[in-house]
Design a protein around this motif. Sequence first.
Motif, PDB file in Angstrom:
ATOM      1  N   ALA A   1     -40.335   1.522 -57.539  1.00 39.71           N
ATOM      2  CA  ALA A   1     -41.738   1.961 -57.799  1.00 39.71           C
ATOM      3  C   ALA A   1     -41.913   3.062 -57.695  1.00 39.71           C
ATOM      4  O   ALA A   1     -43.072   3.275 -58.282  1.00 39.71           O
TER       5      ALA A   1
ATOM      6  N   GLY B   1     -40.623   4.212 -60.257  1.00 36.54           N
ATOM      7  CA  GLY B   1     -40.438   4.590 -61.800  1.00 36.54           C
ATOM      8  C   GLY B   1     -38.895   4.727 -62.222  1.00 36.54           C
ATOM      9  O   GLY B   1     -39.201   5.213 -63.631  1.00 36.54           O
TER      10      GLY B   1
ATOM     11  N   ALA C   1     -47.757  -2.920 -55.508  1.00 38.13           N
ATOM     12  CA  ALA C   1     -46.902  -1.793 -56.017  1.00 38.13           C
ATOM     13  C   ALA C   1     -46.192  -1.869 -57.127  1.00 38.13           C
ATOM     14  O   ALA C   1     -45.774  -1.137 -58.440  1.00 38.13           O
TER      15      ALA C   1
ATOM     16  N   ALA D   1     -44.515  -0.965 -62.481  1.00 36.73           N
ATOM     17  CA  ALA D   1     -43.968   0.158 -61.111  1.00 36.73           C
ATOM     18  C   ALA D   1     -44.103   1.171 -61.621  1.00 36.73           C
ATOM     19  O   ALA D   1     -43.979   1.629 -62.821  1.00 36.73           O
ATOM     20  N   GLY D   2     -44.635   2.178 -60.625  1.00 33.77           N
ATOM     21  CA  GLY D   2     -44.570   3.737 -61.241  1.00 33.77           C
ATOM     22  C   GLY D   2     -45.199   4.419 -60.904  1.00 33.77           C
ATOM     23  O   GLY D   2     -45.736   5.239 -61.731  1.00 33.77           O
TER      24      GLY D   2
ATOM     25  N   VAL E   1     -48.021   3.252 -58.264  1.00 34.19           N
ATOM     26  CA  VAL E   1     -48.577   4.266 -57.075  1.00 34.19           C
ATOM     27  C   VAL E   1     -47.469   4.335 -56.459  1.00 34.19           C
ATOM     28  O   VAL E   1     -46.080   3.552 -56.451  1.00 34.19           O
TER      29      VAL E   1
ATOM     30  N   TYR F   1     -45.870   4.434 -52.553  1.00 39.46           N
ATOM     31  CA  TYR F   1     -45.689   3.425 -50.968  1.00 39.46           C
ATOM     32  C   TYR F   1     -45.293   4.033 -50.076  1.00 39.46           C
ATOM     33  O   TYR F   1     -44.067   4.753 -50.264  1.00 39.46           O
TER      34      TYR F   1
END
Lengths: 256, 256
Positions: free
Chosen positions: A158, A160, B50, B71-72, B74, B76
Amino acid sequence: MKRKLQNITSKIWSCSAIVLILIIWQTASATGLVDPFMLPSPVQVVQVFIREFPTLMEHSLVTLAEAFIGLALGILLGFVMAVLMDQYEGLYKAFYPLIVLTQTVPTVAIAPLLVLWFGYEMTPKVILIVITTFFPIAVGLLNGFNSADKDSINLLRAMGAGRWQIFGYIKFPGALSEFFAGLRISASYAVVGAVISEWLGGFNGLGVYMTRVKKAFSFDKMFAVIFLISIISLLLMKGVDFLQKKCMPWERENGL
Amino acid sequence: MSVLKVEGVSKSFDSEKIIENISLELHEGELVSLLGVSGGGKTTLFNIIAGLSIPDEGDVWLDGEKVTGQAGTVSYMLQKDLLLPYRTILDNVALPLRVLGMKKKEARQIAVPYFAEFGLEGTEKKYPAQISGGMKQRAALLRTYLFSIKRGKKVALLDEPFSALDMLTKQAIHEWYLDVMEKIQLSTIFVTHDIDEAILLSDRIYLLTGKPGVITKEIVIKEPKPRRKDFHLTEEFLRYKRTILEHLSYDFVEKR
Protein backbone atom coordinates in the motif's frame (compact mmCIF):
# COMPACT_ATOMS: atom_id res chain seq x y z
CA MET A 1 19.69 -11.70 37.67
CA LYS A 2 17.49 -14.67 38.28
CA ARG A 3 18.11 -15.81 34.75
CA LYS A 4 21.86 -15.63 35.26
CA LEU A 5 21.57 -17.74 38.38
CA GLN A 6 19.56 -20.36 36.52
CA ASN A 7 22.17 -20.35 33.82
CA ILE A 8 24.96 -21.02 36.30
CA THR A 9 23.08 -23.81 38.10
CA SER A 10 22.29 -25.58 34.84
CA LYS A 11 25.96 -25.34 33.92
CA ILE A 12 26.94 -26.81 37.30
CA TRP A 13 24.84 -29.88 36.55
CA SER A 14 26.25 -30.53 33.10
CA CYS A 15 29.82 -29.83 34.24
CA SER A 16 29.57 -32.25 37.13
CA ALA A 17 28.22 -34.92 34.81
CA ILE A 18 31.25 -34.50 32.54
CA VAL A 19 33.65 -34.58 35.49
CA LEU A 20 31.99 -37.71 36.84
CA ILE A 21 32.34 -39.53 33.52
CA LEU A 22 36.00 -38.50 33.27
CA ILE A 23 36.70 -39.79 36.78
CA ILE A 24 35.09 -43.16 36.02
CA TRP A 25 37.00 -43.38 32.74
CA GLN A 26 40.31 -42.48 34.42
CA THR A 27 39.87 -45.06 37.20
CA ALA A 28 38.79 -47.72 34.73
CA SER A 29 41.98 -47.46 32.72
CA ALA A 30 44.27 -46.73 35.71
CA THR A 31 43.10 -49.83 37.59
CA GLY A 32 43.52 -51.95 34.46
CA LEU A 33 39.77 -52.66 34.20
CA VAL A 34 40.12 -51.94 30.49
CA ASP A 35 43.30 -52.20 28.49
CA PRO A 36 44.91 -48.70 28.38
CA PHE A 37 46.10 -49.52 24.87
CA MET A 38 42.51 -49.96 23.63
CA LEU A 39 41.02 -47.16 25.73
CA PRO A 40 43.66 -44.63 26.78
CA SER A 41 42.90 -42.70 29.93
CA PRO A 42 41.90 -39.00 29.76
CA VAL A 43 45.27 -38.01 31.21
CA GLN A 44 47.08 -39.97 28.48
CA VAL A 45 44.93 -38.33 25.81
CA VAL A 46 45.74 -34.87 27.10
CA GLN A 47 49.47 -35.72 27.19
CA VAL A 48 49.39 -36.93 23.60
CA PHE A 49 47.35 -33.92 22.58
CA ILE A 50 50.03 -31.60 23.96
CA ARG A 51 52.87 -33.58 22.40
CA GLU A 52 51.16 -33.77 19.00
CA PHE A 53 49.89 -30.21 19.15
CA PRO A 54 52.09 -28.73 16.34
CA THR A 55 51.21 -31.57 13.94
CA LEU A 56 47.54 -31.36 14.83
CA MET A 57 47.52 -27.62 14.19
CA GLU A 58 49.13 -28.05 10.81
CA HIS A 59 46.49 -30.58 9.78
CA SER A 60 43.58 -28.67 11.25
CA LEU A 61 44.54 -25.57 9.29
CA VAL A 62 43.99 -27.50 6.08
CA THR A 63 40.71 -28.96 7.31
CA LEU A 64 39.51 -25.58 8.51
CA ALA A 65 40.40 -23.94 5.22
CA GLU A 66 38.34 -26.54 3.35
CA ALA A 67 35.49 -26.19 5.81
CA PHE A 68 35.39 -22.42 5.58
CA ILE A 69 35.62 -22.22 1.81
CA GLY A 70 32.99 -24.94 1.47
CA LEU A 71 30.72 -23.31 4.03
CA ALA A 72 31.06 -19.87 2.44
CA LEU A 73 30.17 -21.27 -0.98
CA GLY A 74 27.39 -23.34 0.58
CA ILE A 75 25.88 -20.25 2.20
CA LEU A 76 26.11 -18.35 -1.06
CA LEU A 77 24.50 -21.17 -3.04
CA GLY A 78 21.80 -21.72 -0.40
CA PHE A 79 21.02 -18.03 -0.30
CA VAL A 80 20.81 -17.58 -4.06
CA MET A 81 18.62 -20.67 -4.43
CA ALA A 82 16.28 -19.62 -1.62
CA VAL A 83 15.88 -16.12 -3.05
CA LEU A 84 15.25 -17.36 -6.58
CA MET A 85 12.80 -20.01 -5.43
CA ASP A 86 10.99 -17.45 -3.31
CA GLN A 87 10.68 -14.95 -6.14
CA TYR A 88 9.78 -17.35 -8.93
CA GLU A 89 7.25 -20.01 -8.10
CA GLY A 90 8.10 -22.03 -11.20
CA LEU A 91 11.67 -22.43 -10.00
CA TYR A 92 10.41 -23.52 -6.61
CA LYS A 93 8.24 -26.22 -8.11
CA ALA A 94 11.00 -27.39 -10.45
CA PHE A 95 13.93 -27.43 -8.06
CA TYR A 96 12.66 -28.02 -4.57
CA PRO A 97 12.15 -31.79 -5.04
CA LEU A 98 15.56 -31.98 -6.68
CA ILE A 99 17.21 -30.26 -3.74
CA VAL A 100 15.58 -32.66 -1.31
CA LEU A 101 16.80 -35.51 -3.48
CA THR A 102 20.42 -34.36 -3.20
CA GLN A 103 20.13 -34.84 0.53
CA THR A 104 19.02 -38.44 0.27
CA VAL A 105 22.35 -39.40 -1.27
CA PRO A 106 24.72 -40.32 1.57
CA THR A 107 27.84 -38.18 1.75
CA VAL A 108 30.11 -41.17 2.19
CA ALA A 109 28.73 -42.68 -1.02
CA ILE A 110 29.52 -39.76 -3.32
CA ALA A 111 32.83 -38.79 -1.73
CA PRO A 112 34.90 -41.49 -3.55
CA LEU A 113 33.28 -40.47 -6.83
CA LEU A 114 34.22 -36.85 -6.25
CA VAL A 115 37.81 -37.92 -5.51
CA LEU A 116 37.94 -39.88 -8.77
CA TRP A 117 36.62 -36.90 -10.72
CA PHE A 118 38.50 -34.06 -9.06
CA GLY A 119 41.64 -35.65 -7.63
CA TYR A 120 43.23 -35.55 -4.19
CA GLU A 121 43.46 -31.79 -3.78
CA MET A 122 40.99 -29.43 -2.18
CA THR A 123 38.33 -29.31 -4.92
CA PRO A 124 36.42 -32.56 -4.19
CA LYS A 125 36.38 -31.75 -0.47
CA VAL A 126 35.00 -28.29 -1.00
CA ILE A 127 32.34 -29.63 -3.38
CA LEU A 128 31.26 -32.21 -0.85
CA ILE A 129 30.98 -29.57 1.86
CA VAL A 130 28.96 -27.29 -0.41
CA ILE A 131 26.52 -30.12 -1.13
CA THR A 132 26.01 -30.83 2.55
CA THR A 133 25.91 -27.25 3.84
CA PHE A 134 23.72 -25.40 1.33
CA PHE A 135 20.66 -27.44 2.22
CA PRO A 136 19.97 -26.33 5.80
CA ILE A 137 20.61 -22.73 4.73
CA ALA A 138 18.30 -22.85 1.71
CA VAL A 139 15.49 -24.62 3.56
CA GLY A 140 15.80 -22.34 6.60
CA LEU A 141 15.70 -19.20 4.48
CA LEU A 142 12.79 -20.45 2.38
CA ASN A 143 10.78 -21.21 5.51
CA GLY A 144 11.58 -17.77 6.80
CA PHE A 145 10.57 -16.07 3.55
CA ASN A 146 7.31 -18.03 3.40
CA SER A 147 6.32 -17.20 6.95
CA ALA A 148 6.53 -13.45 6.34
CA ASP A 149 3.45 -11.69 7.72
CA LYS A 150 0.88 -11.11 4.95
CA ASP A 151 -0.48 -7.96 6.56
CA SER A 152 2.98 -6.43 6.77
CA ILE A 153 3.55 -7.21 3.11
CA ASN A 154 0.19 -5.60 2.24
CA LEU A 155 1.12 -2.55 4.27
CA LEU A 156 4.30 -2.14 2.26
CA ARG A 157 2.44 -2.73 -0.97
CA ALA A 158 0.00 0.00 0.00
CA MET A 159 3.00 2.28 0.47
CA GLY A 160 3.91 1.46 -3.11
CA ALA A 161 6.84 -0.86 -2.36
CA GLY A 162 8.15 -3.14 -5.12
CA ARG A 163 8.95 -6.82 -4.69
CA TRP A 164 12.61 -6.24 -3.85
CA GLN A 165 11.75 -3.61 -1.28
CA ILE A 166 9.33 -6.06 0.29
CA PHE A 167 12.13 -8.60 0.24
CA GLY A 168 14.63 -6.25 1.85
CA TYR A 169 12.38 -4.77 4.51
CA ILE A 170 10.20 -7.75 5.44
CA LYS A 171 11.21 -11.12 4.07
CA PHE A 172 14.96 -11.08 4.58
CA PRO A 173 15.15 -9.63 8.09
CA GLY A 174 12.22 -11.84 9.09
CA ALA A 175 14.12 -14.93 7.95
CA LEU A 176 17.32 -14.16 9.85
CA SER A 177 16.63 -16.38 12.85
CA GLU A 178 15.81 -19.30 10.55
CA PHE A 179 18.97 -18.57 8.62
CA PHE A 180 21.09 -18.77 11.76
CA ALA A 181 19.38 -21.98 12.85
CA GLY A 182 20.39 -23.43 9.48
CA LEU A 183 23.87 -21.98 9.71
CA ARG A 184 24.48 -23.63 13.09
CA ILE A 185 23.74 -27.02 11.53
CA SER A 186 25.74 -26.24 8.40
CA ALA A 187 28.79 -25.15 10.37
CA SER A 188 29.08 -28.50 12.11
CA TYR A 189 28.33 -30.33 8.86
CA ALA A 190 31.20 -28.44 7.23
CA VAL A 191 33.82 -29.80 9.65
CA VAL A 192 32.45 -33.33 9.56
CA GLY A 193 32.21 -33.19 5.76
CA ALA A 194 35.82 -32.07 5.49
CA VAL A 195 37.07 -34.86 7.73
CA ILE A 196 35.07 -37.56 5.95
CA SER A 197 36.25 -36.46 2.52
CA GLU A 198 39.84 -36.47 3.75
CA TRP A 199 39.48 -40.08 4.87
CA LEU A 200 39.04 -41.04 1.24
CA GLY A 201 42.13 -39.40 -0.08
CA GLY A 202 44.36 -36.42 0.39
CA PHE A 203 47.75 -35.30 1.61
CA ASN A 204 46.94 -33.14 4.60
CA GLY A 205 44.13 -32.54 7.05
CA LEU A 206 42.67 -34.02 10.19
CA GLY A 207 40.95 -36.80 8.25
CA VAL A 208 44.24 -37.83 6.66
CA TYR A 209 45.89 -37.72 10.07
CA MET A 210 43.12 -39.92 11.45
CA THR A 211 43.59 -42.62 8.81
CA ARG A 212 47.34 -42.58 9.44
CA VAL A 213 47.13 -43.02 13.21
CA LYS A 214 44.42 -45.62 12.72
CA LYS A 215 46.77 -47.68 10.56
CA ALA A 216 49.43 -47.31 13.29
CA PHE A 217 46.90 -48.42 15.96
CA SER A 218 47.67 -45.28 17.98
CA PHE A 219 44.45 -45.15 19.95
CA ASP A 220 45.67 -42.29 22.08
CA LYS A 221 46.25 -40.14 19.01
CA MET A 222 42.84 -41.12 17.68
CA PHE A 223 41.26 -39.85 20.83
CA ALA A 224 43.31 -36.66 20.69
CA VAL A 225 42.10 -35.88 17.19
CA ILE A 226 38.46 -36.71 18.01
CA PHE A 227 38.77 -34.39 20.97
CA LEU A 228 40.15 -31.65 18.69
CA ILE A 229 37.40 -32.06 16.09
CA SER A 230 34.66 -31.72 18.67
CA ILE A 231 36.35 -28.63 20.10
CA ILE A 232 36.47 -27.08 16.63
CA SER A 233 32.78 -27.85 16.01
CA LEU A 234 31.86 -26.43 19.38
CA LEU A 235 33.83 -23.23 18.73
CA LEU A 236 32.20 -22.84 15.32
CA MET A 237 28.73 -23.15 16.82
CA LYS A 238 29.64 -20.62 19.50
CA GLY A 239 30.88 -18.37 16.72
CA VAL A 240 27.53 -18.64 14.95
CA ASP A 241 25.72 -17.77 18.20
CA PHE A 242 27.95 -14.75 18.63
CA LEU A 243 27.34 -13.64 15.06
CA GLN A 244 23.60 -14.06 15.52
CA LYS A 245 23.63 -11.87 18.62
CA LYS A 246 25.58 -9.23 16.72
CA CYS A 247 23.29 -9.34 13.70
CA MET A 248 20.01 -9.45 15.62
CA PRO A 249 20.35 -6.90 18.43
CA TRP A 250 16.57 -6.68 18.87
CA GLU A 251 16.46 -10.26 20.18
CA ARG A 252 18.81 -9.37 22.99
CA GLU A 253 16.95 -6.13 23.80
CA ASN A 254 13.68 -8.00 24.00
CA GLY A 255 15.09 -10.32 26.60
CA LEU A 256 15.50 -7.45 29.05
CA MET B 1 -13.47 20.40 -1.09
CA SER B 2 -13.49 16.66 -1.17
CA VAL B 3 -10.09 14.98 -1.13
CA LEU B 4 -11.33 11.45 -1.52
CA LYS B 5 -14.36 10.20 -3.33
CA VAL B 6 -15.72 6.69 -3.71
CA GLU B 7 -18.28 6.31 -6.47
CA GLY B 8 -20.68 3.42 -6.94
CA VAL B 9 -18.26 0.74 -5.77
CA SER B 10 -19.38 -2.91 -5.74
CA LYS B 11 -17.42 -6.06 -5.05
CA SER B 12 -18.18 -9.78 -5.00
CA PHE B 13 -16.20 -12.79 -3.88
CA ASP B 14 -17.17 -16.18 -5.30
CA SER B 15 -20.36 -14.71 -6.78
CA GLU B 16 -21.40 -13.49 -3.34
CA LYS B 17 -21.88 -9.75 -3.30
CA ILE B 18 -20.05 -8.20 -0.34
CA ILE B 19 -20.69 -4.50 -0.93
CA GLU B 20 -23.01 -2.81 -3.36
CA ASN B 21 -23.03 0.63 -4.91
CA ILE B 22 -21.07 2.38 -2.18
CA SER B 23 -20.50 6.09 -2.58
CA LEU B 24 -18.89 8.33 -0.03
CA GLU B 25 -16.92 11.50 0.23
CA LEU B 26 -14.17 12.75 2.50
CA HIS B 27 -13.51 16.45 2.89
CA GLU B 28 -10.22 18.04 3.77
CA GLY B 29 -9.25 17.70 7.43
CA GLU B 30 -12.35 15.68 8.17
CA LEU B 31 -12.71 12.42 10.06
CA VAL B 32 -15.38 10.19 8.65
CA SER B 33 -16.30 6.90 10.26
CA LEU B 34 -17.55 3.82 8.53
CA LEU B 35 -19.61 2.04 11.13
CA GLY B 36 -21.10 -1.42 10.80
CA VAL B 37 -21.19 -4.91 12.27
CA SER B 38 -18.24 -7.26 11.75
CA GLY B 39 -18.27 -9.06 8.43
CA GLY B 40 -20.30 -6.31 6.83
CA GLY B 41 -17.81 -5.52 4.11
CA LYS B 42 -15.96 -2.70 5.87
CA THR B 43 -12.57 -4.24 5.26
CA THR B 44 -13.42 -5.07 1.64
CA LEU B 45 -14.20 -1.41 1.02
CA PHE B 46 -11.09 -0.44 2.94
CA ASN B 47 -8.87 -2.60 0.72
CA ILE B 48 -10.43 -1.09 -2.39
CA ILE B 49 -9.72 2.44 -1.20
CA ALA B 50 -6.16 1.42 -0.28
CA GLY B 51 -5.74 0.12 -3.83
CA LEU B 52 -5.02 -3.43 -2.68
CA SER B 53 -8.05 -4.84 -4.43
CA ILE B 54 -9.96 -3.83 -7.54
CA PRO B 55 -13.71 -3.21 -7.39
CA ASP B 56 -16.05 -4.95 -9.85
CA GLU B 57 -17.77 -1.65 -10.46
CA GLY B 58 -17.12 1.95 -9.49
CA ASP B 59 -14.08 4.10 -8.92
CA VAL B 60 -11.97 5.75 -6.27
CA TRP B 61 -10.88 9.35 -6.76
CA LEU B 62 -8.10 11.09 -4.88
CA ASP B 63 -7.75 14.84 -5.37
CA GLY B 64 -9.72 14.57 -8.57
CA GLU B 65 -7.45 11.83 -9.90
CA LYS B 66 -8.68 8.33 -10.56
CA VAL B 67 -6.71 5.87 -8.39
CA THR B 68 -8.86 2.74 -8.60
CA GLY B 69 -6.76 -0.36 -7.92
CA GLN B 70 -3.62 1.73 -7.55
CA ALA B 71 -1.54 1.04 -4.43
CA GLY B 72 0.81 3.58 -2.91
CA THR B 73 -1.60 6.52 -2.86
CA VAL B 74 -3.11 6.52 0.62
CA SER B 75 -1.63 5.29 3.86
CA TYR B 76 -3.40 2.96 6.21
CA MET B 77 -3.27 1.60 9.69
CA LEU B 78 -4.76 -1.60 11.09
CA GLN B 79 -5.74 -3.05 14.42
CA LYS B 80 -2.40 -4.83 14.38
CA ASP B 81 0.32 -2.21 14.69
CA LEU B 82 2.49 -4.06 12.11
CA LEU B 83 5.65 -2.56 13.52
CA LEU B 84 8.59 -4.65 12.38
CA PRO B 85 10.18 -6.28 15.45
CA TYR B 86 13.70 -5.88 14.09
CA ARG B 87 13.53 -2.14 13.47
CA THR B 88 13.68 0.53 16.14
CA ILE B 89 10.60 2.70 16.55
CA LEU B 90 12.38 5.49 14.69
CA ASP B 91 13.22 3.25 11.75
CA ASN B 92 9.72 1.81 11.81
CA VAL B 93 7.96 5.13 11.52
CA ALA B 94 10.47 6.29 8.91
CA LEU B 95 9.82 3.17 6.81
CA PRO B 96 7.36 4.80 4.36
CA LEU B 97 9.93 7.52 3.66
CA ARG B 98 12.50 4.82 2.90
CA VAL B 99 10.06 2.97 0.65
CA LEU B 100 9.43 6.21 -1.22
CA GLY B 101 13.14 6.38 -1.96
CA MET B 102 14.60 8.56 0.77
CA LYS B 103 18.06 8.00 2.28
CA LYS B 104 18.18 6.55 5.78
CA LYS B 105 19.67 9.62 7.42
CA GLU B 106 17.28 12.01 5.74
CA ALA B 107 14.26 9.86 6.61
CA ARG B 108 15.30 9.81 10.28
CA GLN B 109 15.79 13.56 10.32
CA ILE B 110 12.27 14.12 9.06
CA ALA B 111 10.72 11.62 11.49
CA VAL B 112 12.44 12.72 14.72
CA PRO B 113 10.65 16.07 15.29
CA TYR B 114 7.24 14.36 15.22
CA PHE B 115 8.04 12.11 18.17
CA ALA B 116 7.27 14.89 20.65
CA GLU B 117 4.09 15.86 18.84
CA PHE B 118 2.84 12.28 18.96
CA GLY B 119 3.84 11.75 22.58
CA LEU B 120 6.51 9.24 21.64
CA GLU B 121 9.59 10.93 23.09
CA GLY B 122 12.23 8.52 24.32
CA THR B 123 11.06 5.57 22.24
CA GLU B 124 13.17 6.38 19.18
CA LYS B 125 15.88 3.81 19.85
CA LYS B 126 13.62 1.17 21.39
CA TYR B 127 12.31 -1.91 19.68
CA PRO B 128 8.53 -2.53 19.41
CA ALA B 129 8.60 -5.32 22.01
CA GLN B 130 9.87 -2.84 24.57
CA ILE B 131 6.93 -0.42 24.45
CA SER B 132 3.25 -0.71 25.44
CA GLY B 133 0.34 -1.48 23.13
CA GLY B 134 -0.92 2.10 23.27
CA MET B 135 2.50 3.45 22.34
CA LYS B 136 2.75 1.01 19.45
CA GLN B 137 -0.52 2.30 18.01
CA ARG B 138 0.79 5.85 18.33
CA ALA B 139 3.90 4.85 16.43
CA ALA B 140 1.76 3.15 13.78
CA LEU B 141 -0.25 6.35 13.37
CA LEU B 142 2.92 8.40 13.05
CA ARG B 143 4.13 6.01 10.35
CA THR B 144 0.80 6.46 8.54
CA TYR B 145 1.07 10.22 8.89
CA LEU B 146 4.64 10.37 7.58
CA PHE B 147 3.56 8.48 4.50
CA SER B 148 0.81 10.97 3.82
CA ILE B 149 2.99 14.06 4.22
CA LYS B 150 5.63 12.63 1.93
CA ARG B 151 3.01 11.90 -0.70
CA GLY B 152 1.53 15.37 -0.23
CA LYS B 153 -1.87 13.74 0.11
CA LYS B 154 -2.93 13.82 3.67
CA VAL B 155 -5.46 11.04 3.56
CA ALA B 156 -5.29 8.15 5.97
CA LEU B 157 -7.33 4.98 6.31
CA LEU B 158 -7.67 3.56 9.79
CA ASP B 159 -9.18 0.08 10.12
CA GLU B 160 -10.26 -0.48 13.72
CA PRO B 161 -6.93 0.90 14.92
CA PHE B 162 -7.74 0.92 18.62
CA SER B 163 -10.02 -2.09 18.94
CA ALA B 164 -7.35 -4.38 20.38
CA LEU B 165 -6.65 -2.07 23.31
CA ASP B 166 -8.22 -2.41 26.75
CA MET B 167 -10.92 0.07 27.73
CA LEU B 168 -8.79 2.46 29.77
CA THR B 169 -5.95 2.55 27.27
CA LYS B 170 -8.53 3.10 24.57
CA GLN B 171 -10.03 6.05 26.42
CA ALA B 172 -6.59 7.58 26.88
CA ILE B 173 -5.68 7.05 23.26
CA HIS B 174 -8.94 8.66 22.09
CA GLU B 175 -8.07 11.80 24.00
CA TRP B 176 -4.55 11.69 22.63
CA TYR B 177 -5.87 11.13 19.13
CA LEU B 178 -8.22 14.12 19.17
CA ASP B 179 -5.39 16.18 20.58
CA VAL B 180 -2.94 15.15 17.84
CA MET B 181 -5.54 15.72 15.15
CA GLU B 182 -5.87 19.31 16.35
CA LYS B 183 -2.19 19.80 15.57
CA ILE B 184 -1.94 17.97 12.28
CA GLN B 185 -4.29 18.07 9.35
CA LEU B 186 -5.12 14.54 8.33
CA SER B 187 -8.25 13.67 6.41
CA THR B 188 -9.24 10.29 7.75
CA ILE B 189 -11.54 7.42 6.99
CA PHE B 190 -12.02 5.52 10.18
CA VAL B 191 -13.43 2.00 10.08
CA THR B 192 -14.92 0.80 13.36
CA HIS B 193 -17.62 -1.29 14.99
CA ASP B 194 -17.45 0.69 18.22
CA ILE B 195 -20.36 3.14 18.27
CA ASP B 196 -18.99 5.29 21.11
CA GLU B 197 -15.65 5.60 19.38
CA ALA B 198 -17.31 6.65 16.13
CA ILE B 199 -19.41 9.37 17.78
CA LEU B 200 -16.50 10.60 19.87
CA LEU B 201 -14.02 11.02 17.04
CA SER B 202 -16.00 11.63 13.85
CA ASP B 203 -17.29 14.62 12.01
CA ARG B 204 -19.57 12.36 10.04
CA ILE B 205 -20.58 8.72 10.28
CA TYR B 206 -21.65 6.44 7.46
CA LEU B 207 -23.62 3.40 8.53
CA LEU B 208 -22.80 0.35 6.49
CA THR B 209 -25.51 -2.27 6.87
CA GLY B 210 -27.11 -5.28 5.26
CA LYS B 211 -25.81 -8.06 3.11
CA PRO B 212 -24.44 -7.05 0.64
CA GLY B 213 -23.26 -4.00 2.56
CA VAL B 214 -24.90 -0.73 1.59
CA ILE B 215 -24.53 2.71 3.11
CA THR B 216 -27.96 3.28 4.58
CA LYS B 217 -27.46 6.38 6.65
CA GLU B 218 -25.20 9.34 7.08
CA ILE B 219 -25.01 11.06 10.44
CA VAL B 220 -23.34 14.42 11.04
CA ILE B 221 -21.91 14.91 14.52
CA LYS B 222 -22.43 18.61 15.14
CA GLU B 223 -20.38 18.83 18.34
CA PRO B 224 -17.54 21.25 17.58
CA LYS B 225 -13.88 20.24 17.83
CA PRO B 226 -11.90 20.25 20.06
CA ARG B 227 -14.52 18.27 21.90
CA ARG B 228 -15.46 18.60 25.55
CA LYS B 229 -13.83 16.07 27.84
CA ASP B 230 -17.24 14.86 28.99
CA PHE B 231 -18.88 14.77 25.58
CA HIS B 232 -19.49 11.06 25.91
CA LEU B 233 -21.61 11.69 29.02
CA THR B 234 -23.94 14.28 27.48
CA GLU B 235 -27.53 14.08 26.25
CA GLU B 236 -26.51 14.79 22.67
CA PHE B 237 -24.08 11.93 22.69
CA LEU B 238 -26.79 9.57 23.85
CA ARG B 239 -29.16 10.84 21.21
CA TYR B 240 -26.64 10.06 18.49
CA LYS B 241 -26.05 6.68 20.01
CA ARG B 242 -29.76 5.90 20.15
CA THR B 243 -30.24 6.78 16.48
CA ILE B 244 -27.33 4.58 15.45
CA LEU B 245 -28.35 1.68 17.66
CA GLU B 246 -31.92 1.69 16.38
CA HIS B 247 -30.65 1.64 12.87
CA LEU B 248 -28.06 -1.07 13.39
CA SER B 249 -30.14 -3.39 15.57
CA TYR B 250 -32.95 -3.25 13.05
CA ASP B 251 -30.46 -4.40 10.47
CA PHE B 252 -29.07 -7.03 12.81
CA VAL B 253 -32.48 -8.57 13.51
CA GLU B 254 -33.40 -8.49 9.83
CA LYS B 255 -30.27 -10.36 8.90
CA ARG B 256 -30.53 -13.24 11.36
